[in-house]
Design an enzyme around this catalytic site. Structure first.
Site, PDB file in Angstrom:
ATOM      1  N   HIS A   1      52.791  20.368 -23.807  1.00 48.16           N
ATOM      2  CA  HIS A   1      51.924  19.759 -24.830  1.00 48.16           C
ATOM      3  C   HIS A   1      51.136  18.608 -24.235  1.00 48.16           C
ATOM      4  CE1 HIS A   1      55.205  16.888 -25.038  1.00 48.16           C
ATOM      5  NE2 HIS A   1      54.457  16.103 -25.774  1.00 48.16           N
ATOM      6  N   ARG A   2      51.646  18.057 -23.139  1.00 42.24           N
ATOM      7  CA  ARG A   2      50.876  17.088 -22.351  1.00 42.24           C
ATOM      8  C   ARG A   2      51.008  17.504 -20.883  1.00 42.24           C
ATOM      9  NH1 ARG A   2      48.879  13.971 -25.957  1.00 42.24           N
ATOM     10  NH2 ARG A   2      50.094  12.548 -27.228  1.00 42.24           N
TER      11      ARG A   2
ATOM     12  N   LYS B   1      61.927  19.990 -15.063  1.00 37.95           N
ATOM     13  CA  LYS B   1      63.045  19.588 -14.207  1.00 37.95           C
ATOM     14  C   LYS B   1      63.232  20.632 -13.131  1.00 37.95           C
ATOM     15  CE  LYS B   1      66.112  16.244 -13.919  1.00 37.95           C
ATOM     16  NZ  LYS B   1      65.942  14.841 -14.340  1.00 37.95           N
TER      17      LYS B   1
ATOM     18  N   LYS C   1      56.613  16.488 -16.192  1.00 36.80           N
ATOM     19  CA  LYS C   1      57.264  15.527 -15.291  1.00 36.80           C
ATOM     20  C   LYS C   1      58.765  15.704 -15.357  1.00 36.80           C
ATOM     21  CE  LYS C   1      56.467  11.788 -12.818  1.00 36.80           C
ATOM     22  NZ  LYS C   1      57.378  12.345 -11.823  1.00 36.80           N
TER      23      LYS C   1
ATOM     24  N   ASP D   1      56.592   6.859 -25.067  1.00 35.56           N
ATOM     25  CA  ASP D   1      55.125   6.938 -25.000  1.00 35.56           C
ATOM     26  C   ASP D   1      54.577   7.108 -23.590  1.00 35.56           C
ATOM     27  OD1 ASP D   1      54.233   6.987 -27.604  1.00 35.56           O
ATOM     28  OD2 ASP D   1      54.405   4.809 -27.846  1.00 35.56           O
TER      29      ASP D   1
ATOM     30  N   LYS E   1      62.261  12.563 -23.871  1.00 36.65           N
ATOM     31  CA  LYS E   1      62.269  11.225 -23.261  1.00 36.65           C
ATOM     32  C   LYS E   1      60.866  10.652 -23.130  1.00 36.65           C
ATOM     33  CE  LYS E   1      65.101  11.116 -19.921  1.00 36.65           C
ATOM     34  NZ  LYS E   1      65.811  11.244 -18.640  1.00 36.65           N
TER      35      LYS E   1
HETATM   36  P1  NAD Z   1      72.773   9.697  -7.375  1.00 40.54           P
HETATM   37  O1  NAD Z   1      72.978  10.949  -6.651  1.00 40.54           O
HETATM   38  O2  NAD Z   1      72.019   8.589  -6.737  1.00 40.54           O
HETATM   39  O3  NAD Z   1      74.188   9.073  -7.825  1.00 40.54           O
HETATM   40  C1  NAD Z   1      75.182   9.782  -8.491  1.00 40.54           C
HETATM   41  C2  NAD Z   1      76.504   9.084  -8.207  1.00 40.54           C
HETATM   42  O4  NAD Z   1      77.535   9.710  -8.953  1.00 40.54           O
HETATM   43  C3  NAD Z   1      76.904   9.168  -6.734  1.00 40.54           C
HETATM   44  O5  NAD Z   1      77.300   7.891  -6.279  1.00 40.54           O
HETATM   45  C4  NAD Z   1      78.062  10.151  -6.740  1.00 40.54           C
HETATM   46  O6  NAD Z   1      79.004   9.911  -5.700  1.00 40.54           O
HETATM   47  C5  NAD Z   1      78.658   9.885  -8.110  1.00 40.54           C
HETATM   48  N1  NAD Z   1      79.488  10.987  -8.586  1.00 40.54           N
HETATM   49  C6  NAD Z   1      79.388  12.308  -8.295  1.00 40.54           C
HETATM   50  N2  NAD Z   1      80.375  12.989  -8.918  1.00 40.54           N
HETATM   51  C7  NAD Z   1      81.086  12.083  -9.606  1.00 40.54           C
HETATM   52  C8  NAD Z   1      82.225  12.167 -10.446  1.00 40.54           C
HETATM   53  N3  NAD Z   1      82.826  13.325 -10.685  1.00 40.54           N
HETATM   54  N4  NAD Z   1      82.698  11.028 -11.002  1.00 40.54           N
HETATM   55  C9  NAD Z   1      82.092   9.839 -10.757  1.00 40.54           C
HETATM   56  N5  NAD Z   1      81.017   9.702  -9.973  1.00 40.54           N
HETATM   57  C10 NAD Z   1      80.528  10.804  -9.409  1.00 40.54           C
HETATM   58  O7  NAD Z   1      72.120  10.113  -8.772  1.00 40.54           O
HETATM   59  P2  NAD Z   1      71.270   9.211  -9.767  1.00 40.54           P
HETATM   60  O8  NAD Z   1      69.845   9.382  -9.424  1.00 40.54           O
HETATM   61  O9  NAD Z   1      71.867   7.857  -9.858  1.00 40.54           O
HETATM   62  O10 NAD Z   1      71.499  10.014 -11.134  1.00 40.54           O
HETATM   63  C11 NAD Z   1      72.651   9.797 -11.944  1.00 40.54           C
HETATM   64  C12 NAD Z   1      72.365  10.307 -13.345  1.00 40.54           C
HETATM   65  O11 NAD Z   1      71.237   9.609 -13.865  1.00 40.54           O
HETATM   66  C13 NAD Z   1      72.024  11.792 -13.449  1.00 40.54           C
HETATM   67  O12 NAD Z   1      72.504  12.280 -14.678  1.00 40.54           O
HETATM   68  C14 NAD Z   1      70.513  11.789 -13.454  1.00 40.54           C
HETATM   69  O13 NAD Z   1      69.978  12.943 -14.068  1.00 40.54           O
HETATM   70  C15 NAD Z   1      70.251  10.551 -14.272  1.00 40.54           C
HETATM   71  N6  NAD Z   1      68.914   9.976 -14.097  1.00 40.54           N
HETATM   72  C16 NAD Z   1      68.462   9.576 -12.866  1.00 40.54           C
HETATM   73  C17 NAD Z   1      67.201   9.009 -12.755  1.00 40.54           C
HETATM   74  C18 NAD Z   1      66.680   8.461 -11.447  1.00 40.54           C
HETATM   75  O14 NAD Z   1      65.608   7.822 -11.464  1.00 40.54           O
HETATM   76  N7  NAD Z   1      67.353   8.632 -10.346  1.00 40.54           N
HETATM   77  C19 NAD Z   1      66.370   8.901 -13.881  1.00 40.54           C
HETATM   78  C20 NAD Z   1      66.862   9.323 -15.120  1.00 40.54           C
HETATM   79  C21 NAD Z   1      68.128   9.859 -15.209  1.00 40.54           C
END
Ligand code: NAD
Length: 474
Positions: A68-69, A109, A73, A102, A97
């Site tokens: 829709h946009r 993904k 991302k 906005d 999200k």
């Molecule tokens: P990352 O890979 O940098 O870190 C994930 C961490 O979780 C690691 O340190 C890993 O060792 C740990 N981990 C793995 N299995 C585990 C378990 N069973 N128990 C506890 N810890 C465990 O990932 P991230 O980028 O920090 O992403 C983490 C979450 O945040 C994900 O759900 C991701 O979709 C979400 N997220 C990330 C971003 C971003 O900008 N990176 C943005 C929005 C949402």
């Protein structure tokens, strides 16, 4: 992922149920509801890479939930448990999200089925560049239509390789730098992007603690200072959130849960020290001056004020929801609480700040990075010296008016101008505050909405449905 089976609902179903609850609450036309929920496209690619003299096959996905946009991302995840269902669920969450905060993007993904720890840096580069070609040749990586970012298992390094591969494939595309976000600053990234999601978690909690009624709803008192926080996952998001909350807001990180267990300390853990220890040792086991627990997930149930799951989806499920003792859960990870667990926690009076809001900092700053890449200029470059000159004029005016010199630290602040990172954090803070205020208003005004999650989905769905009606979906 495994915990999702405890509930019987897949991650994708869980997200859909949450969206449906909000669609019902706002009495959305079922035809528009069906159009919004559907995942538009998903591709699966399988490709060979020569690894240490033998050919290995890799499988990856890119789901486009809603166009829709444009561009759409969403991050690219590298993990050995990634599958199509997960990627579709995460793409749907991205649509909601972006609408909540906005950011004018659709949701997407990507995921690659890989255990990054099994490959060298050079091998990861080879695999990433090949995956990029697979996506870009099919139009699933492009500055105008589909812009990935980092997620679990990927970071600046992978984004730099992706951008460089795209640039060599399409050298005539003047906007090539905007084909991914989360790049290193030297490769067209933006200051503040690496820590943006964790920073956004901090801003979300700060905003929550500005509202006495909301604090009371969670049966808490006061501000963030001294609050006991448990964090699961000390990766990009968890590390920055825990670091900022402890170092800048005086919160106490009483436990950190990682892949190899959990460590806890009533006095509070030094997040930077734990992070450095983890970098050096590959885990947190053995960290000095803390109690180690092998069954890390058990610590999700420990006494605390705020629980921040920042690792995987489905970690709070029907098997442990009743045992959760936190008053407030800030979902830094995507989908950490299943649909059914959400109901159990709601009945217990646990307040949940939902993922689609709490971890939106990454996509907000990705939006700033994308705009900066299209503008081909760093934010603040034109006005930096002007700000400085205005600061000097203000100092002169005050000193002439009062007849007294201003203290040096105030002068320094006034003539400093605004570095890019300050502008980025200001835009991030503003976006997080506004979205929170919309959520609490929606929660207060609609009797059929009983949680921040449903409020967040309702806001997003209302905005998306307006676009669908304007462009005509059926
Ligand atoms: P990352 O890979 O940098 O870190 C994930 C961490 O979780 C690691 O340190 C890993 O060792 C740990 N981990 C793995 N299995 C585990 C378990 N069973 N128990 C506890 N810890 C465990 O990932 P991230 O980028 O920090 O992403 C983490 C979450 O945040 C994900 O759900 C991701 O979709 C979400 N997220 C990330 C971003 C971003 O900008 N990176 C943005 C929005 C949402």
């Amino acid at each position: 992922m495994t915990e999702q089976t405890i509930t019987g609902l897949s991650f994708r179903d869980s997200v859909d149920h949450m969206a449906e609850k909000a669609m019902k609450a706002i009495k959305l036309d079922p035809k528009i509801a069906a159009a919004i929920k559907a995942c538009n496209t998903v591709i699966q690619v399988s490709f060979p890479v020569d690894i240490r003299g033998r050919v290995e096959m890799f499988t990856g996905w890119r789901a486009v939930h809603s166009t829709h946009r444009l561009p759409v991302k969403g991050g690219i995840r590298y993990a050995s448990y990634v599958d199509q269902n997960e990627v579709e669920a995460l793409a749907a969450l991205m649509t909601y999200k972006c609408a909540i905060v906005d950011v004018p993007f659709g949701g997407s993904k990507g995921g690659l089925h890989i255990d990054p720890s099994q490959y060298s840096r050079d091998e990861m580069e080879k695999i990433t560049r090949r995956f990029t070609r697979e996506l870009a040749t099919r139009g699933f990586l492009n500055p105008a239509t589909n812009v990935p970012a980092p997620d679990m298992g990927t970071g600046q390094r992978e984004m730099a390789w992706m951008m460089d591969t795209y640039k060599h494939m399409f050298p005539e595309d003047i906007n090539y730098a905007a084909c991914v976000t989360g790049k290193p600053v030297a490769f067209g990234g933006i200051a503040g992007r690496t820590e943006a999601t964790g920073r956004g978690v901090q801003y979300a909690l700060r905003e929550f603690f500005r509202h006495p009624d909301d604090i009371a709803l969670a049966k808490l008192e006061g501000g963030l200072e001294g609050k006991k926080i448990i964090v699961q996952g000390l990766g990009n998001v968890g590390y920055h959130a825990a670091k900022f909350l402890s170092e800048q807001d005086g919160a106490k990180i009483t436990a950190i849960i990682e892949h190899d267990g959990a460590i806890s300390s009533d006095a509070g853990l030094d997040v930077e020290a734990v992070f450095q220890y983890k970098l050096k040792n590959g885990g947190i086991k053995g960290f000095p001056d803390a109690t180690y627990t092998e069954d890390g997930a058990k610590l999700l149930e420990a006494e605390c004020d705020i629980l921040i799951p920042a690792a995987l989806e489905g970690v709070i499920h029907t098997g442990n929801a009743k045992a959760i003792k936190a008053n407030l859960i800030a979902e830094a990870a995507n989908g950490p609480v299943t649909f059914e667990a959400d109901q159990v926690l709601h009945e217990k009076g646990v307040v949940i700040l939902p993922d689609a809001y709490v971890n939106a900092g990454g996509v907000i700053v990705s939006y700033f990075e994308w705009v900066r890449n299209l503008a081909h200029i760093r934010f603040g470059r034109m006005e930096h010296r002007l700000d400085e000159a205005r600061g000097i004029q203000i100092i002169h005016a005050i000193e002439e008016g009062t007849g007294r010199p201003l203290p040096q630290h105030i002068k320094d602040e006034l003539v400093r101008g605004s570095p890019e990172v300050d502008l980025v954090n200001s835009g991030l803070d503003d976006s997080m505050r506004l979205a929170y205020q919309q959520m609490r208003k929606t929660l207060a005004e609609n009797d059929d909405i009983d949680s921040y999650r449903t409020a967040a989905f309702a806001i997003a769905i209302e905005k998306i449905s307006r676009t669908y009606l304007d462009i005509g979906v059926y």
